[in-house]
Enzyme design. Structure first.
Site, PDB file in Angstrom:
ATOM      1  N   PRO A  10       0.821  -1.211   0.000  1.00  0.00           N
ATOM      2  CA  PRO A  10       0.000   0.000   0.000  1.00  0.00           C
ATOM      3  C   PRO A  10       0.859   1.267   0.000  1.00  0.00           C
ATOM      4  O   PRO A  10       2.078   1.215   0.173  1.00  0.00           O
ATOM      5  CB  PRO A  10      -0.813  -0.126   1.291  1.00  0.00           C
ATOM      6  CG  PRO A  10      -0.021  -1.043   2.161  1.00  0.00           C
ATOM      7  CD  PRO A  10       0.738  -1.952   1.255  1.00  0.00           C
ATOM      8  N   VAL A  11       0.201   2.391  -0.169  1.00  0.00           N
ATOM      9  CA  VAL A  11       0.855   3.690  -0.134  1.00  0.00           C
ATOM     10  C   VAL A  11       1.542   3.877   1.217  1.00  0.00           C
ATOM     11  O   VAL A  11       1.015   3.479   2.257  1.00  0.00           O
ATOM     12  CB  VAL A  11      -0.200   4.799  -0.369  1.00  0.00           C
ATOM     13  CG1 VAL A  11       0.398   6.172  -0.166  1.00  0.00           C
ATOM     14  CG2 VAL A  11      -0.803   4.660  -1.748  1.00  0.00           C
ATOM     15  N   SER A  13       4.103   2.436   2.509  1.00  0.00           N
ATOM     16  CA  SER A  13       4.468   1.206   3.216  1.00  0.00           C
ATOM     17  C   SER A  13       5.977   1.001   3.293  1.00  0.00           C
ATOM     18  O   SER A  13       6.431   0.069   3.942  1.00  0.00           O
ATOM     19  CB  SER A  13       3.825   0.002   2.520  1.00  0.00           C
ATOM     20  OG  SER A  13       4.272  -0.098   1.182  1.00  0.00           O
ATOM     21  N   HIS A  52      11.719  12.195  -2.735  1.00  0.00           N
ATOM     22  CA  HIS A  52      12.244  10.903  -3.184  1.00  0.00           C
ATOM     23  C   HIS A  52      13.669  11.055  -3.728  1.00  0.00           C
ATOM     24  O   HIS A  52      14.529  10.220  -3.457  1.00  0.00           O
ATOM     25  CB  HIS A  52      11.344  10.288  -4.270  1.00  0.00           C
ATOM     26  CG  HIS A  52      10.248   9.435  -3.726  1.00  0.00           C
ATOM     27  ND1 HIS A  52      10.471   8.172  -3.245  1.00  0.00           N
ATOM     28  CD2 HIS A  52       8.917   9.662  -3.612  1.00  0.00           C
ATOM     29  CE1 HIS A  52       9.321   7.655  -2.839  1.00  0.00           C
ATOM     30  NE2 HIS A  52       8.362   8.538  -3.046  1.00  0.00           N
ATOM     31  N   GLU A  64      13.581   9.984 -16.644  1.00  0.00           N
ATOM     32  CA  GLU A  64      12.228  10.417 -16.326  1.00  0.00           C
ATOM     33  C   GLU A  64      11.259   9.999 -17.413  1.00  0.00           C
ATOM     34  O   GLU A  64      11.380  10.432 -18.553  1.00  0.00           O
ATOM     35  CB  GLU A  64      12.185  11.930 -16.104  1.00  0.00           C
ATOM     36  CG  GLU A  64      12.925  12.338 -14.852  1.00  0.00           C
ATOM     37  CD  GLU A  64      12.603  13.755 -14.425  1.00  0.00           C
ATOM     38  OE1 GLU A  64      11.751  14.419 -15.053  1.00  0.00           O
ATOM     39  OE2 GLU A  64      13.216  14.203 -13.444  1.00  0.00           O
TER      40      GLU A  64
END
Length: 171
Positions: A10-11, A13, A52, A64
């Site tokens: 999940p987000v 995590s 990040h 990218e």
């Protein structure tokens, strides 16, 4: 041939943090593939991207949102010592309208990753743990994300579920 490692969960995590921990052992030649296409009007997402980036070693190269990840990696000189792809869900979001073609495209990418001379970590997201969305397009996206996750786990040499920062080995 390099390993293919799938990290899902999940987000928030700990998937990205774990991917960086794994890839740090591969030296300074790691390539980080960011699948998100920058939106100049989305300041909140720009902050996420910045955060990040600050968590990764400065020596790593970044690609990218390449149109074809494997082709972009093959064009690099020198070749990578390892690759982190973040994330499968953002990759899908850029190809969502293609449905089955996106599934086929990802299967071809997986074949190339498995044949690579360097290890690859693919970060996914488990978005199907919530109630079934009322909106048809959201259901379709959730289903495609689940199918992509299944294909990635099946192709991977290792698959891990991240929960609350803890890795749980799936295979």
């Amino acid at each position: 041939m390099g390993d293919l490692i799938f990290l899902t969960g999940p987000v928030r995590s700990g998937k990205s943090r774990r991917a960086v921990e794994i890839a740090t052992a591969w030296g300074d030649g790691v390539v980080f593939v960011a699948t998100y296409r920058r939106d100049p009007d989305d300041a909140e997402m720009a902050e996420r991207v910045r955060r990040h980036q600050s968590e990764r070693p400065a020596a790593w190269r970044t690609l990218e949102a390449p149109a074809t990840v494997s082709a972009a990696l093959a064009a690099l000189d020198p070749p990578p010592t390892g690759v982190v792809i973040d994330s499968l869900i953002l990759w899908l979001a850029d190809r969502f309208e293609r449905d089955e073609a996106a599934l086929d495209e990802w299967s071809r990418e997986l074949e190339t990753f498995r044949a690579a001379s360097y290890p690859v970590v693919v970060i996914g997201d488990e978005i199907g743990w919530s109630p079934v969305p009322a909106e048809p397009s959201l259901r379709r996206f959730r289903d495609l994300a689940g199918f992509l996750g299944q294909r990635t786990a099946a192709a991977a040499t290792e698959a891990w579920l991240m929960v609350a920062g803890c890795p749980v080995r799936l295979r």
